[in-house]
Design a protein around this motif. Structure first.
Motif, short mmCIF file in Angstrom:
data_model
loop_
_atom_site.label_atom_id
_atom_site.label_comp_id
_atom_site.label_asym_id
_atom_site.label_seq_id
_atom_site.Cartn_x
_atom_site.Cartn_y
_atom_site.Cartn_z
N THR A 1 0.90 -0.95 0.20
CA THR A 1 0.00 -0.12 0.23
C THR A 1 0.68 1.11 0.00
OG1 THR A 1 -1.78 -1.15 1.04
CG2 THR A 1 -1.89 1.13 1.32
N HIS B 1 -5.37 12.46 4.59
CA HIS B 1 -6.47 11.87 4.85
C HIS B 1 -6.64 10.78 3.82
CE1 HIS B 1 -10.75 11.50 5.82
NE2 HIS B 1 -11.20 11.42 4.67
N ARG C 1 -4.27 7.82 4.63
CA ARG C 1 -4.61 7.10 5.69
C ARG C 1 -5.90 6.02 5.39
NH1 ARG C 1 -4.27 11.56 10.27
NH2 ARG C 1 -2.34 11.08 11.06
N ALA C 2 -6.67 6.67 4.54
CA ALA C 2 -7.88 6.04 4.06
C ALA C 2 -7.58 4.61 3.17
CB ALA C 2 -8.98 6.65 3.32
N ARG D 1 -5.94 2.25 5.66
CA ARG D 1 -7.29 1.42 6.63
C ARG D 1 -7.78 0.56 5.46
NH1 ARG D 1 -8.02 6.41 8.86
NH2 ARG D 1 -9.21 7.00 7.29
N GLN D 2 -8.08 0.78 4.36
CA GLN D 2 -8.74 -0.18 3.61
C GLN D 2 -7.81 -1.32 3.39
OE1 GLN D 2 -9.36 1.54 -0.49
NE2 GLN D 2 -10.99 -0.09 -0.99
N LEU E 1 -5.73 -2.55 5.24
CA LEU E 1 -5.73 -3.41 6.66
C LEU E 1 -6.90 -4.02 6.87
CD1 LEU E 1 -3.07 -1.05 8.37
CD2 LEU E 1 -2.72 -3.44 7.20
N GLU E 2 -8.04 -3.74 6.18
CA GLU E 2 -9.39 -4.42 6.71
C GLU E 2 -9.13 -5.76 6.56
OE1 GLU E 2 -12.46 -2.56 4.20
OE2 GLU E 2 -12.57 -0.72 5.40
#
Length: 188
Positions: free
Chosen positions: A124, A165, A168-169, A172-173, A175-176
């Motif tokens: 990522t 932002h 980070r999004a 996060r996506q 790492l879901e």
């Protein structure tokens, strides 16, 4: 009361000895910044950072940021010059673990958890635009504020916040956790 970094940097233009406390205060964090990006040459790059910072100390402008931010900017420029010279350690270049720094004091289970998600994080990060990746790493690893990181990179703080932002999004996506589907044929 100890003088702050900004005062020391300004004073060092006329009193070179005032530069020494800056080295003592920031050598560790700047080395960490370089070691996470180019571990094999971090020591050499740190020496170059201090040489360039010392020789250009008169260019520091407190209205544009703090001494700490200015030093990270110097480190970033030294690192960029290193990569322009064709260094093989550029993040994302080889895809190996060259830019990972192990931490022997972490608990084993924390290392195992991190190892499990590290490939996803690395992929990522490698896919992020350079500015987004650098913002994220300056804030997460180097503990800079978004405004300080923006100054290091040379973009407006508002732009930095929106790019941070997005970065980070995306992280996060990535790492879901994957949804676990029940196996067929299992009886309840």
């Amino acid at each position: 009361m100890e003088p702050d970094d900004d005062d020391l940097l300004v004073r060092s233009a006329r009193d070179p000895v005032a530069f020494e406390p800056l080295v003592e205060r920031h050598a560790h964090v700047l080395h960490g910044y370089l070691a996470r990006r180019a571990p094999a040459v971090a020591d050499d790059l740190l020496a170059e950072v201090w040489l360039q910072a010392y020789t250009s100390r008169t260019t520091f402008d407190a209205t544009r940021g703090t001494a700490r931010t200015w030093l990270f900017g110097v480190a970033r420029n030294v690192l960029a010059a290193h990569w322009r010279r064709g260094a093989p350690e550029r993040p994302g270049a080889a895809g190996g673990d060259d830019h990972a720094v192990s931490d022997p004091w972490q608990a084993v289970d924390e290392r195992l958890d991190a190892a499990a998600v590290a490939p996803s994080i690395r992929r990522t990060l490698d896919r992020l635009p350079h500015v987004e990746r650098e913002l994220l790493l300056l804030i997460a690893w180097e503990q800079l504020t978004p405004t300080e990181a923006a100054a290091v990179i040379g973009i407006p703080p508002g732009t930095a916040r929106s790019r941070l932002h997005r970065a980070r999004a995306r992280l996060r996506q990535a790492l879901e956790p994957a949804t676990v589907l029940p196996r067929t044929g299992d009886s309840a």
